[in-house]
Scaffold this motif. Structure first.
Motif, PDB file in Angstrom:
ATOM      1  N   ARG A   1     -12.172  -3.321   3.468  1.00 36.34           N
ATOM      2  CA  ARG A   1     -11.048  -2.423   3.714  1.00 36.34           C
ATOM      3  C   ARG A   1      -9.833  -2.832   2.899  1.00 36.34           C
ATOM      4  O   ARG A   1      -9.642  -3.991   2.578  1.00 36.34           O
ATOM      5  CB  ARG A   1     -10.675  -2.425   5.199  1.00 36.34           C
ATOM      6  CG  ARG A   1     -11.861  -2.002   6.059  1.00 36.34           C
ATOM      7  CD  ARG A   1     -11.475  -1.405   7.346  1.00 36.34           C
ATOM      8  NE  ARG A   1     -11.038  -0.021   7.167  1.00 36.34           N
ATOM      9  CZ  ARG A   1     -10.633   0.742   8.182  1.00 36.34           C
ATOM     10  NH1 ARG A   1     -10.579   0.253   9.398  1.00 36.34           N
ATOM     11  NH2 ARG A   1     -10.263   1.986   7.978  1.00 36.34           N
ATOM     12  N   ILE A   2      -9.020  -1.882   2.620  1.00 41.92           N
ATOM     13  CA  ILE A   2      -7.691  -1.942   2.003  1.00 41.92           C
ATOM     14  C   ILE A   2      -7.563  -2.930   0.836  1.00 41.92           C
ATOM     15  O   ILE A   2      -6.666  -3.749   0.790  1.00 41.92           O
ATOM     16  CB  ILE A   2      -6.556  -2.098   3.058  1.00 41.92           C
ATOM     17  CG1 ILE A   2      -6.741  -3.269   3.998  1.00 41.92           C
ATOM     18  CG2 ILE A   2      -6.419  -0.799   3.854  1.00 41.92           C
ATOM     19  CD1 ILE A   2      -5.602  -3.441   5.030  1.00 41.92           C
ATOM     20  N   LEU A   3      -8.464  -2.757  -0.123  1.00 40.90           N
ATOM     21  CA  LEU A   3      -8.354  -3.484  -1.392  1.00 40.90           C
ATOM     22  C   LEU A   3      -7.143  -2.939  -2.150  1.00 40.90           C
ATOM     23  O   LEU A   3      -6.963  -1.726  -2.259  1.00 40.90           O
ATOM     24  CB  LEU A   3      -9.615  -3.277  -2.231  1.00 40.90           C
ATOM     25  CG  LEU A   3      -9.577  -3.837  -3.655  1.00 40.90           C
ATOM     26  CD1 LEU A   3      -9.562  -5.357  -3.642  1.00 40.90           C
ATOM     27  CD2 LEU A   3     -10.787  -3.323  -4.445  1.00 40.90           C
ATOM     28  N   LEU A   4      -6.333  -3.842  -2.657  1.00 41.77           N
ATOM     29  CA  LEU A   4      -5.182  -3.438  -3.454  1.00 41.77           C
ATOM     30  C   LEU A   4      -4.868  -4.514  -4.474  1.00 41.77           C
ATOM     31  O   LEU A   4      -4.938  -5.709  -4.161  1.00 41.77           O
ATOM     32  CB  LEU A   4      -3.942  -3.246  -2.557  1.00 41.77           C
ATOM     33  CG  LEU A   4      -2.646  -2.885  -3.305  1.00 41.77           C
ATOM     34  CD1 LEU A   4      -2.651  -1.423  -3.733  1.00 41.77           C
ATOM     35  CD2 LEU A   4      -1.435  -3.168  -2.447  1.00 41.77           C
ATOM     36  N   VAL A   5      -4.528  -4.087  -5.675  1.00 42.81           N
ATOM     37  CA  VAL A   5      -3.977  -4.981  -6.690  1.00 42.81           C
ATOM     38  C   VAL A   5      -2.650  -4.373  -7.134  1.00 42.81           C
ATOM     39  O   VAL A   5      -2.587  -3.203  -7.524  1.00 42.81           O
ATOM     40  CB  VAL A   5      -4.931  -5.155  -7.892  1.00 42.81           C
ATOM     41  CG1 VAL A   5      -4.274  -6.012  -8.964  1.00 42.81           C
ATOM     42  CG2 VAL A   5      -6.253  -5.751  -7.451  1.00 42.81           C
ATOM     43  N   ASP A   6      -1.595  -5.171  -7.050  1.00 41.40           N
ATOM     44  CA  ASP A   6      -0.275  -4.722  -7.468  1.00 41.40           C
ATOM     45  C   ASP A   6      -0.329  -4.304  -8.933  1.00 41.40           C
ATOM     46  O   ASP A   6      -0.927  -5.009  -9.759  1.00 41.40           O
ATOM     47  CB  ASP A   6       0.723  -5.874  -7.274  1.00 41.40           C
ATOM     48  CG  ASP A   6       2.127  -5.455  -7.612  1.00 41.40           C
ATOM     49  OD1 ASP A   6       2.482  -5.478  -8.812  1.00 41.40           O
ATOM     50  OD2 ASP A   6       2.872  -5.108  -6.683  1.00 41.40           O
ATOM     51  N   PRO A   7       0.276  -3.165  -9.278  1.00 37.64           N
ATOM     52  CA  PRO A   7       0.231  -2.704 -10.674  1.00 37.64           C
ATOM     53  C   PRO A   7       0.702  -3.746 -11.685  1.00 37.64           C
ATOM     54  O   PRO A   7       0.146  -3.839 -12.779  1.00 37.64           O
ATOM     55  CB  PRO A   7       1.153  -1.479 -10.676  1.00 37.64           C
ATOM     56  CG  PRO A   7       1.129  -0.989  -9.268  1.00 37.64           C
ATOM     57  CD  PRO A   7       0.988  -2.217  -8.408  1.00 37.64           C
TER      58      PRO A   7
ATOM     59  N   HIS B   1       0.830  -1.206   0.000  1.00 35.32           N
ATOM     60  CA  HIS B   1       0.000   0.000   0.000  1.00 35.32           C
ATOM     61  C   HIS B   1       0.864   1.255   0.000  1.00 35.32           C
ATOM     62  O   HIS B   1       0.623   2.187  -0.784  1.00 35.32           O
ATOM     63  CB  HIS B   1      -0.950   0.005   1.199  1.00 35.32           C
ATOM     64  CG  HIS B   1      -2.219  -0.726   0.969  1.00 35.32           C
ATOM     65  ND1 HIS B   1      -2.321  -2.087   1.107  1.00 35.32           N
ATOM     66  CD2 HIS B   1      -3.440  -0.286   0.606  1.00 35.32           C
ATOM     67  CE1 HIS B   1      -3.560  -2.454   0.837  1.00 35.32           C
ATOM     68  NE2 HIS B   1      -4.264  -1.380   0.528  1.00 35.32           N
ATOM     69  N   GLY B   2       1.861   1.299   0.874  1.00 35.72           N
ATOM     70  CA  GLY B   2       2.721   2.479   0.944  1.00 35.72           C
ATOM     71  C   GLY B   2       3.407   2.771  -0.374  1.00 35.72           C
ATOM     72  O   GLY B   2       3.401   3.906  -0.860  1.00 35.72           O
ATOM     73  N   GLU B   3       3.985   1.738  -0.979  1.00 35.75           N
ATOM     74  CA  GLU B   3       4.721   1.930  -2.229  1.00 35.75           C
ATOM     75  C   GLU B   3       3.808   2.278  -3.399  1.00 35.75           C
ATOM     76  O   GLU B   3       4.090   3.203  -4.172  1.00 35.75           O
ATOM     77  CB  GLU B   3       5.528   0.670  -2.549  1.00 35.75           C
ATOM     78  CG  GLU B   3       6.679   0.445  -1.592  1.00 35.75           C
ATOM     79  CD  GLU B   3       7.457  -0.839  -1.835  1.00 35.75           C
ATOM     80  OE1 GLU B   3       8.511  -0.998  -1.216  1.00 35.75           O
ATOM     81  OE2 GLU B   3       7.005  -1.691  -2.648  1.00 35.75           O
ATOM     82  N   VAL B   4       2.712   1.550  -3.550  1.00 38.46           N
ATOM     83  CA  VAL B   4       1.828   1.771  -4.700  1.00 38.46           C
ATOM     84  C   VAL B   4       1.162   3.147  -4.637  1.00 38.46           C
ATOM     85  O   VAL B   4       1.148   3.883  -5.626  1.00 38.46           O
ATOM     86  CB  VAL B   4       0.770   0.648  -4.815  1.00 38.46           C
ATOM     87  CG1 VAL B   4      -0.311   1.008  -5.827  1.00 38.46           C
ATOM     88  CG2 VAL B   4       1.444  -0.668  -5.192  1.00 38.46           C
ATOM     89  N   TYR B   5       0.639   3.515  -3.484  1.00 35.25           N
ATOM     90  CA  TYR B   5      -0.075   4.791  -3.391  1.00 35.25           C
ATOM     91  C   TYR B   5       0.881   5.985  -3.479  1.00 35.25           C
ATOM     92  O   TYR B   5       0.505   7.037  -3.997  1.00 35.25           O
ATOM     93  CB  TYR B   5      -0.946   4.836  -2.146  1.00 35.25           C
ATOM     94  CG  TYR B   5      -2.204   4.024  -2.324  1.00 35.25           C
ATOM     95  CD1 TYR B   5      -3.401   4.641  -2.667  1.00 35.25           C
ATOM     96  CD2 TYR B   5      -2.199   2.638  -2.189  1.00 35.25           C
ATOM     97  CE1 TYR B   5      -4.556   3.901  -2.859  1.00 35.25           C
ATOM     98  CE2 TYR B   5      -3.345   1.887  -2.377  1.00 35.25           C
ATOM     99  CZ  TYR B   5      -4.525   2.528  -2.713  1.00 35.25           C
ATOM    100  OH  TYR B   5      -5.665   1.794  -2.912  1.00 35.25           O
ATOM    101  N   ALA B   6       2.101   5.843  -3.000  1.00 29.73           N
ATOM    102  CA  ALA B   6       3.088   6.919  -3.165  1.00 29.73           C
ATOM    103  C   ALA B   6       3.447   7.080  -4.643  1.00 29.73           C
ATOM    104  O   ALA B   6       3.466   8.198  -5.168  1.00 29.73           O
ATOM    105  CB  ALA B   6       4.341   6.626  -2.340  1.00 29.73           C
ATOM    106  N   ALA B   7       3.708   5.967  -5.320  1.00 28.96           N
ATOM    107  CA  ALA B   7       4.109   6.019  -6.733  1.00 28.96           C
ATOM    108  C   ALA B   7       2.989   6.503  -7.637  1.00 28.96           C
ATOM    109  O   ALA B   7       3.222   7.301  -8.549  1.00 28.96           O
ATOM    110  CB  ALA B   7       4.589   4.636  -7.183  1.00 28.96           C
ATOM    111  N   GLU B   8       1.766   6.026  -7.401  1.00 33.61           N
ATOM    112  CA  GLU B   8       0.673   6.338  -8.331  1.00 33.61           C
ATOM    113  C   GLU B   8      -0.063   7.631  -8.017  1.00 33.61           C
ATOM    114  O   GLU B   8      -0.587   8.273  -8.923  1.00 33.61           O
ATOM    115  CB  GLU B   8      -0.318   5.177  -8.373  1.00 33.61           C
ATOM    116  CG  GLU B   8       0.304   3.945  -8.998  1.00 33.61           C
ATOM    117  CD  GLU B   8      -0.701   2.849  -9.329  1.00 33.61           C
ATOM    118  OE1 GLU B   8      -1.885   2.946  -8.957  1.00 33.61           O
ATOM    119  OE2 GLU B   8      -0.272   1.880  -9.972  1.00 33.61           O
ATOM    120  N   PHE B   9      -0.141   8.013  -6.735  1.00 37.65           N
ATOM    121  CA  PHE B   9      -0.966   9.164  -6.361  1.00 37.65           C
ATOM    122  C   PHE B   9      -0.228  10.214  -5.546  1.00 37.65           C
ATOM    123  O   PHE B   9      -0.812  11.221  -5.176  1.00 37.65           O
ATOM    124  CB  PHE B   9      -2.201   8.686  -5.586  1.00 37.65           C
ATOM    125  CG  PHE B   9      -3.000   7.653  -6.327  1.00 37.65           C
ATOM    126  CD1 PHE B   9      -3.703   7.978  -7.482  1.00 37.65           C
ATOM    127  CD2 PHE B   9      -3.032   6.339  -5.892  1.00 37.65           C
ATOM    128  CE1 PHE B   9      -4.430   7.025  -8.177  1.00 37.65           C
ATOM    129  CE2 PHE B   9      -3.761   5.380  -6.574  1.00 37.65           C
ATOM    130  CZ  PHE B   9      -4.459   5.724  -7.716  1.00 37.65           C
TER     131      PHE B   9
END
Length: 175
Positions: A85-91, A23-31
């Motif tokens: 809560r906290i749905l995520l799919v790796d890019p 979550h930390g890495e994906v949301y920082a990179a994308e948003f």
């Protein structure tokens, strides 16, 4: 990554840390979200790990080719309401319908656990997730602008009546 998608319960060493890190890495990179978002995810994960009722709460890891590729949590909001809560799919794993599989697992679990409704909170940049929620019958019930995670956002609350029959799923668009 291979193309075989599997879902399993979150129960292996490293799963909890992966959820927070991803979550930390994906949301920082994308948003451009800051570490306060990662801290929020860490609190959600820690609360789940420290004290959850397995009959009423669950979490899943999606794997693609044997590697972690996504996650979702279903927790009790109250006696009759489940919270997704906290749905995520790796890019790197997008395009395999993993988001839809995770949401479906969460909804099916909530129905089986006896909840009558499910709710979730998300933010406006997450359009692909919103598409999945709407295609599963969730309704957008309200929106509120806020400044969180270092950026201006519009928070969105969605709700699903778990007593109603699910609408047909739209499998014509990628998830």
């Amino acid at each position: 990554m291979g193309s075989q998608v599997t879902l399993r319960r979150l129960d292996q060493p490293g799963d909890l840390g992966w959820v927070v890190m991803a979550h930390g890495e994906v949301y920082a990179a994308e948003f451009g979200w800051d570490t306060s978002f990662e801290a929020l995810v860490a609190r959600i994960v820690a609360d789940y790990a420290a004290d959850h009722d397995p009959a009423r709460e669950a979490a899943w890891i999606a794997e693609l080719g044997g590697r972690r590729a996504g996650c979702v949590f279903c927790v009790a909001a109250d006696g009759s309401t489940a919270q997704l809560r906290i749905l995520l799919v790796d890019p790197a794993a997008r395009g395999h319908r993993i988001g839809g599989l995770l949401v479906d697992a969460c909804v099916e679990f909530a129905r089986g656990a006896g909840y009558t409704r499910m709710r979730l909170w998300t933010n406006d940049p997450l359009a692909a997730a919103a598409h999945i929620y709407l295609s599963r019958g969730f309704r957008l019930i309200d929106e509120q602008p806020h400044h969180s995670f270092g950026v201006d956002l519009t928070g969105q609350n969605y709700e699903l009546d778990l007593r109603a029959d699910s609408p047909p799923r739209d499998h014509t668009t990628p998830e």
